[in-house]
Design a protein around this motif. Structure first.
Motif, PDB file in Angstrom:
ATOM      1  N   PRO A 135       0.842  -1.200   0.000  1.00 46.15           N
ATOM      2  CA  PRO A 135       0.000   0.000   0.000  1.00 46.15           C
ATOM      3  C   PRO A 135       0.878   1.252   0.000  1.00 46.15           C
ATOM      4  O   PRO A 135       1.965   1.265   0.552  1.00 46.15           O
ATOM      5  CB  PRO A 135      -0.793  -0.107   1.301  1.00 46.15           C
ATOM      6  CG  PRO A 135      -0.008  -1.028   2.162  1.00 46.15           C
ATOM      7  CD  PRO A 135       0.764  -1.949   1.237  1.00 46.15           C
ATOM      8  N   VAL A 136       0.386   2.255  -0.651  1.00 42.71           N
ATOM      9  CA  VAL A 136       1.135   3.512  -0.728  1.00 42.71           C
ATOM     10  C   VAL A 136       0.950   4.253   0.593  1.00 42.71           C
ATOM     11  O   VAL A 136      -0.162   4.463   1.055  1.00 42.71           O
ATOM     12  CB  VAL A 136       0.621   4.380  -1.896  1.00 42.71           C
ATOM     13  CG1 VAL A 136       1.355   5.702  -1.940  1.00 42.71           C
ATOM     14  CG2 VAL A 136       0.763   3.624  -3.204  1.00 42.71           C
ATOM     15  N   LYS A 137       2.064   4.625   1.205  1.00 43.50           N
ATOM     16  CA  LYS A 137       2.012   5.345   2.476  1.00 43.50           C
ATOM     17  C   LYS A 137       1.869   6.832   2.205  1.00 43.50           C
ATOM     18  O   LYS A 137       2.585   7.392   1.375  1.00 43.50           O
ATOM     19  CB  LYS A 137       3.272   5.101   3.299  1.00 43.50           C
ATOM     20  CG  LYS A 137       3.369   3.720   3.856  1.00 43.50           C
ATOM     21  CD  LYS A 137       4.570   3.596   4.762  1.00 43.50           C
ATOM     22  CE  LYS A 137       4.660   2.208   5.347  1.00 43.50           C
ATOM     23  NZ  LYS A 137       5.817   2.082   6.240  1.00 43.50           N
ATOM     24  N   LYS A 138       0.926   7.424   2.881  1.00 40.90           N
ATOM     25  CA  LYS A 138       0.751   8.868   2.764  1.00 40.90           C
ATOM     26  C   LYS A 138       1.573   9.535   3.847  1.00 40.90           C
ATOM     27  O   LYS A 138       1.573   9.097   5.001  1.00 40.90           O
ATOM     28  CB  LYS A 138      -0.719   9.255   2.929  1.00 40.90           C
ATOM     29  CG  LYS A 138      -1.605   8.753   1.830  1.00 40.90           C
ATOM     30  CD  LYS A 138      -3.017   9.207   2.037  1.00 40.90           C
ATOM     31  CE  LYS A 138      -3.930   8.690   0.947  1.00 40.90           C
ATOM     32  NZ  LYS A 138      -5.317   9.082   1.171  1.00 40.90           N
ATOM     33  N   GLU A 139       2.250  10.585   3.465  1.00 46.59           N
ATOM     34  CA  GLU A 139       3.027  11.317   4.454  1.00 46.59           C
ATOM     35  C   GLU A 139       2.083  12.171   5.283  1.00 46.59           C
ATOM     36  O   GLU A 139       1.188  12.816   4.752  1.00 46.59           O
ATOM     37  CB  GLU A 139       4.060  12.198   3.768  1.00 46.59           C
ATOM     38  CG  GLU A 139       5.146  11.423   3.077  1.00 46.59           C
ATOM     39  CD  GLU A 139       6.205  12.341   2.490  1.00 46.59           C
ATOM     40  OE1 GLU A 139       6.366  13.471   3.018  1.00 46.59           O
ATOM     41  OE2 GLU A 139       6.835  11.942   1.522  1.00 46.59           O
ATOM     42  N   LYS A 140       2.285  12.134   6.583  1.00 46.34           N
ATOM     43  CA  LYS A 140       1.445  12.944   7.464  1.00 46.34           C
ATOM     44  C   LYS A 140       1.928  14.383   7.423  1.00 46.34           C
ATOM     45  O   LYS A 140       3.106  14.659   7.561  1.00 46.34           O
ATOM     46  CB  LYS A 140       1.500  12.423   8.897  1.00 46.34           C
ATOM     47  CG  LYS A 140       0.820  11.094   9.075  1.00 46.34           C
ATOM     48  CD  LYS A 140       0.761  10.709  10.528  1.00 46.34           C
ATOM     49  CE  LYS A 140       0.029   9.393  10.687  1.00 46.34           C
ATOM     50  NZ  LYS A 140      -0.052   8.994  12.092  1.00 46.34           N
TER      51      LYS A 140
END
Length: 84
Positions: A13-18
């Protein structure tokens, strides 16, 4: 016609940057600055305009109050005749 290619699926899964949002005080300060900027754009009524508009509103409220009162008394009397 050109063929539209779909992106390849990956197993990961693509991690979204917080994105860290500013603190409460900074957001409050930004909000109040925005409010002040919008209030500077407002065209405020003169005293005469304010008095005229207020008297129109009060006149309409008075007239509508009388209309509702007359309807209430009339329908109440009609209902009293029907119930007897």
């Amino acid at each position: 016609m050109a063929k539209i290619e779909k992106p390849a699926k990956t197993d990961k899964p693509v991690k979204k940057e917080k994105v860290k949002k500013p603190g409460f005080l900074k957001r409050s300060k930004m909000f109040l600055k925005g409010v002040w900027a919008e209030l500077k754009k407002v065209t405020w009524p003169t005293k005469n305009e304010l008095m005229q508009h207020t008297s129109v509103v009060l006149g309409i409220v008075f007239i509508l109050t009388l209309v509702v009162y007359v309807m209430d008394v009339g329908l109440g009397g009609l209902l009293a005749l029907i119930i007897k």
